[in-house]
Design a protein around this motif. Structure first.
Motif, PDB file in Angstrom:
ATOM      1  N   ALA A 144       0.838  -1.220   0.000  1.00  0.00           N
ATOM      2  CA  ALA A 144       0.000   0.000   0.000  1.00  0.00           C
ATOM      3  C   ALA A 144       0.861   1.255   0.000  1.00  0.00           C
ATOM      4  O   ALA A 144       0.540   2.244  -0.667  1.00  0.00           O
ATOM      5  N   SER A 145       1.983   1.208   0.734  1.00  0.00           N
ATOM      6  CA  SER A 145       2.863   2.387   0.778  1.00  0.00           C
ATOM      7  C   SER A 145       3.541   2.600  -0.579  1.00  0.00           C
ATOM      8  O   SER A 145       3.814   3.729  -0.973  1.00  0.00           O
ATOM      9  N   VAL A 146       3.812   1.490  -1.290  1.00  0.00           N
ATOM     10  CA  VAL A 146       4.406   1.593  -2.629  1.00  0.00           C
ATOM     11  C   VAL A 146       3.405   2.258  -3.573  1.00  0.00           C
ATOM     12  O   VAL A 146       3.751   3.155  -4.344  1.00  0.00           O
ATOM     13  N   TYR A 147       2.136   1.820  -3.488  1.00  0.00           N
ATOM     14  CA  TYR A 147       1.099   2.429  -4.326  1.00  0.00           C
ATOM     15  C   TYR A 147       0.946   3.914  -3.998  1.00  0.00           C
ATOM     16  O   TYR A 147       0.890   4.757  -4.894  1.00  0.00           O
ATOM     17  N   SER A 148       0.867   4.244  -2.697  1.00  0.00           N
ATOM     18  CA  SER A 148       0.558   5.619  -2.303  1.00  0.00           C
ATOM     19  C   SER A 148       1.607   6.629  -2.768  1.00  0.00           C
ATOM     20  O   SER A 148       1.309   7.813  -2.938  1.00  0.00           O
ATOM     21  N   ALA A 149       2.854   6.150  -2.985  1.00  0.00           N
ATOM     22  CA  ALA A 149       3.908   7.049  -3.454  1.00  0.00           C
ATOM     23  C   ALA A 149       4.120   6.960  -4.968  1.00  0.00           C
ATOM     24  O   ALA A 149       4.991   7.625  -5.518  1.00  0.00           O
ATOM     25  N   SER A 150       3.294   6.145  -5.662  1.00  0.00           N
ATOM     26  CA  SER A 150       3.491   5.912  -7.094  1.00  0.00           C
ATOM     27  C   SER A 150       2.857   6.998  -7.963  1.00  0.00           C
ATOM     28  O   SER A 150       2.013   7.772  -7.496  1.00  0.00           O
ATOM     29  N   LYS A 151       3.249   7.015  -9.214  1.00  0.00           N
ATOM     30  CA  LYS A 151       2.681   7.970 -10.177  1.00  0.00           C
ATOM     31  C   LYS A 151       1.187   7.716 -10.363  1.00  0.00           C
ATOM     32  O   LYS A 151       0.393   8.654 -10.485  1.00  0.00           O
ATOM     33  N   ILE A 152       0.796   6.427 -10.364  1.00  0.00           N
ATOM     34  CA  ILE A 152      -0.630   6.077 -10.519  1.00  0.00           C
ATOM     35  C   ILE A 152      -1.441   6.742  -9.417  1.00  0.00           C
ATOM     36  O   ILE A 152      -2.484   7.345  -9.669  1.00  0.00           O
ATOM     37  N   ALA A 153      -0.946   6.649  -8.161  1.00  0.00           N
ATOM     38  CA  ALA A 153      -1.661   7.236  -7.019  1.00  0.00           C
ATOM     39  C   ALA A 153      -1.675   8.763  -7.108  1.00  0.00           C
ATOM     40  O   ALA A 153      -2.694   9.405  -6.816  1.00  0.00           O
ATOM     41  N   ARG A 154      -0.540   9.342  -7.548  1.00  0.00           N
ATOM     42  CA  ARG A 154      -0.490  10.809  -7.674  1.00  0.00           C
ATOM     43  C   ARG A 154      -1.473  11.293  -8.739  1.00  0.00           C
ATOM     44  O   ARG A 154      -2.115  12.330  -8.575  1.00  0.00           O
ATOM     45  N   ASP A 155      -1.576  10.523  -9.834  1.00  0.00           N
ATOM     46  CA  ASP A 155      -2.520  10.901 -10.899  1.00  0.00           C
ATOM     47  C   ASP A 155      -3.964  10.773 -10.421  1.00  0.00           C
ATOM     48  O   ASP A 155      -4.824  11.585 -10.776  1.00  0.00           O
ATOM     49  N   GLU A 156      -4.250   9.747  -9.607  1.00  0.00           N
ATOM     50  CA  GLU A 156      -5.612   9.530  -9.098  1.00  0.00           C
ATOM     51  C   GLU A 156      -5.990  10.565  -8.042  1.00  0.00           C
ATOM     52  O   GLU A 156      -7.122  11.040  -8.012  1.00  0.00           O
ATOM     53  N   PHE A 157      -5.026  10.867  -7.160  1.00  0.00           N
ATOM     54  CA  PHE A 157      -5.314  11.785  -6.040  1.00  0.00           C
ATOM     55  C   PHE A 157      -4.237  12.863  -5.937  1.00  0.00           C
ATOM     56  O   PHE A 157      -3.433  12.876  -5.001  1.00  0.00           O
TER      57      PHE A 157
END
Length: 705
Positions: free
Chosen positions: A404-417
């Motif tokens: 989850a921490s990997v996702y939250s710092a990813s480009k995908i997560a930044r683009d979503e939120f």
């Protein structure tokens, strides 16, 4: 190619020929195995995957042959006999052995000896006819050759290289390494007391047969070597190997025999053994990689096909002590509706405020389930939630935070939120994992999900290919909601990929929801081929044509229409109508292109259209008296959830920070050869505590029947 694949897979040549043709037409494995059964002879995904594997292997071999032939032509050493041998070669090892005499990366001792004119002397020695070889060697004393001894030494270097290049010697030593080699380790004395070396202390002085070492142990040993704590050695019976070479080479008792004997020892110790023992270790590593990747792939598949809660309103909590617990509220589609932080645990201890806040949010957002991350402060947060008396029944789940921490710092997560920080994104990921694990986990690099075995030590290219194949298989087996799927999820759909996934999402944003599968053809750069490969794996809820929410391929809609017409009912009336479906005589719909396998799949889908192959999520409760490893006692029976499966056993989350291990020997009272035959990822189990090592933080468990 076809005979090569058939030889390795034992599949029918006709099925292979047709499958290769489909692959050459850019068809995907899920599409071929699901919608081209007549052409493949009903091959499943695994069998089609094997054809892909050996097709690529054959193409690699052919490409290497072309490179070698070109190099030999440039050196002007390619004879018709050598060309024929290369053409007939069926594996890379034999091919490289054929090329070895012509493959010179740097000047060898033999090359220097040849430059000094010593090759004729080497040939005389190998002929084994001369009795006074030292006298003959006198003739070669000139320039840099200052004595017969130096001349004979140079000649032996040339002989050693000839011996090294002999395929029969190389294959015999390969055989001995394969059958009889041992792998041994020795600790580097200066590193013995290093704190970071202690996890490898079992391997400070280790010896084992190379062909029997389990994959996890070999990978651990090689990691310890890479980190500089131990030295690894591959050994066989040197005397036996040298004796076999002597038997095949020496046929006289004169002076030449002594020099050949010396050349054999030199060839073996300086050239053959170092090269071939390294090759044997690499082969063992490759097998260990394959075993570890297989374990990871099985775990990943089970994780991705984990039970979804479905479209429910979820309150998700990413727990913590000092920094508080991050709360988010999600609607049925996983959209973020609210976020804030509560501080029920030390140092603030505002449990009353936290309970009041959660109660208010649960009512305001009509929450149906609560997802709590299983990291720091998870048990304390779960205990807090269970104290709350909600007005409506709310299910409480503890959800794995892995990755989850990997996702939250990813480009995908930044683009979503883009307007939220990592803590909010992490909490959203936890909530969405409960709603639909597959849809959320595809956004994370599989290596970061934490269900593997030495995944960072294996061949990364091989690992990526296999894990991508598993994700693609799972996504297409479940199917994807075309109107809600993320770009990440869409990119794994058969025939779509990253660019078309982006175009689909853009089209959806610009034009609103898709009302039919045909609308896909309006997406930029999505042509007939991509439509053919993808359409049946994409679902449209409440579509005008009900088949658009099924696994029936659009190319078969006409067949379903005819079936309904023959029964004098509409397609809507046919779907889910068991009595009507039983009346269908499949044989009357068989054509040149559509056979019984496809028709049987269509009927199965008509009975339960769009059925999710996954089980629904179930609530699970850990032993509430367990808070830390200090509370774990030998002999206890505890509920747990399997959170990792390896070749040597399974790790079980019993509700505390440390997972316990059920060693393979403790999975059953009988012999266990395959861990996966007895236990699976996310399985809810009862375990018995066998031992607790609080110093090393290790808990040994037994599966309780």
């Amino acid at each position: 190619m076809i005979s090569y694949i058939a030889q390795h897979t034992q599949l029918p040549e006709k099925a292979i020929t047709n499958t290769v043709a489909l692959l050459n037409e850019d068809c995907t494995i899920p599409f071929i195995s699901r919608y081209r059964k007549e052409r493949t002879g009903n091959l499943d995904e695994v069998e089609v995957g094997l054809i892909v594997k050996f097709k690529e292997e054959f193409e690699t071999l052919e490409k290497r042959k072309t490179t070698i032939l070109k190099a030999l032509e440039e050196q002007e050493v390619l004879t018709s006999e050598l060309k024929e041998k290369i053409a007939q070669t069926k594996d890379l090892t034999t091919l490289e052995d054929l090329y070895l005499p012509y493959k010179k990366n740097r000047k060898t001792k033999a090359d220097k000896a040849r430059e000094q004119g010593l090759e004729p002397l080497a040939k005389i020695i190998m002929a084994q006819n001369a009795n006074d070889i030292e006298s003959i060697a006198f003739k070669y004393v000139k320039n840099n050759i200052d004595s017969p001894k130096t001349a004979l030494e140079g000649a032996r270097h040339i002989i050693a290289e000839w011996l090294n290049e002999r395929p029969d010697f190389r294959n015999n030593i390969r055989y001995q390494l394969e059958r009889f080699a041992t792998i041994s380790t020795k600790v580097i004395k200066t590193k013995k007391e290093d704190e970071s070396a202690q996890k490898f202390r079992d391997y400070f002085d280790w010896s084992e047969a190379l062909n029997r070492i389990p994959s996890h142990r070999l990978l651990a040993i090689l990691r310890a070597e890479n980190e500089g704590f131990i030295r690894v050695k591959i050994e066989i019976d040197d005397e036996r190997a040298i004796h076999k070479m002597e038997q095949r080479t020496i046929r006289s008792q004169n002076d030449c025999a002594l020099h050949i004997q010396l050349a054999i020892k030199d060839a073996y110790k300086r050239l053959l053994l170092p090269s071939l023992s390294n090759e044997a270790l690499q082969n063992a590593k490759s097998k260990a990689d394959d075993a570890a990747i297989t374990v990871f792939a099985k775990n990943l598949k089970q994780l991705l096909l984990g039970s979804p809660l479905g479209e429910k309103r979820v309150l998700a909590i990413d727990p913590g002590f000092r920094t508080g617990c991050k709360i988010v509220c999600l609607d049925k589609q996983g959209n973020l509706k609210h976020n804030e932080t509560i501080y029920p645990h030390p140092p603030k201890n505002d449990s009353k405020g936290a309970i009041k806040k959660i109660s208010t949010l649960a009512e305001a957002y009509k929450i149906e389930a609560i997802a709590i991350g299983n990291g720091t402060a998870s048990r304390e947060t779960e205990a807090l939630i269970r104290r709350i008396r909600f007005k409506n029944e709310i299910q409480v789940f503890v959800v794995s935070e892995a990755g989850a921490s990997v996702y939250s710092a990813s480009k995908i997560a930044r683009d979503e939120f883009p307007n939220y920080d990592v803590t909010v994104r992490g909490a959203v990921s936890i909530g969405r994992r409960l709603q639909d694990p597959l849809a959320e986990l595809v956004k994370i690099d599989p290596k970061s999900i934490g269900v593997g075995q030495y995944q960072h030590d294996v061949d990364q290219s091989k690992l990526k290919n296999e894990l991508d194949r598993v994700v693609e298989s799972c996504v297409n087996a479940v199917g994807v909601n075309l109107n809600t799927a993320s770009k990440s999820l869409l990119s794994y759909v058969s025939g779509i990929g990253e660019k078309l996934a982006k175009n689909i999402v853009k089209h959806r944003e610009d034009n609103g929801a898709f009302s039919s599968r045909k609308d896909l053809l309006n997406v930029t750069r999505l042509g007939q081929k991509a439509f053919e490969q993808s359409a049946a794996f994409l679902r449209i809820k409440a579509a005008k044509n009900p088949l658009d929410d099924s696994a029936v391929h659009p190319e078969s809609y006409g067949i379903v229409k005819q079936m309904a017409s023959d029964l004098k009912i509409t397609i809507n009336e046919l779907i889910g109508n068991s009595a009507a479906i039983k009346k269908i005589q499949l044989k009357q719909y068989v054509t040149e292109f559509v056979g019984l396998p496809t028709l049987e799949d269509i009927v199965k889908e008509l009975e339960k259209p769009g059925l999710d192959i996954r089980e629904k999520a179930k609530v699970f409760t850990f032993n509430q008296n367990l808070k830390t490893i200090d509370d774990v006692q030998e002999g206890q029976l505890l509920p747990g959830i399997v959170n990792n499966v390896t070749n040597f056993g399974a790790f079980v989350d019993i509700g505390i920070k440390e997972s316990g291990l059920i060693h393979i020997s403790n999975l059953s009272d009988g012999f266990v050869s395959d861990v996966n035959a007895h236990i699976s990822l996310h399985q809810q189990v009862i375990v018995k505590v066998l031992s607790v090592d609080k110093t090393r933080k290790r808990i040994q468990l037994k599966l309780h029947k």
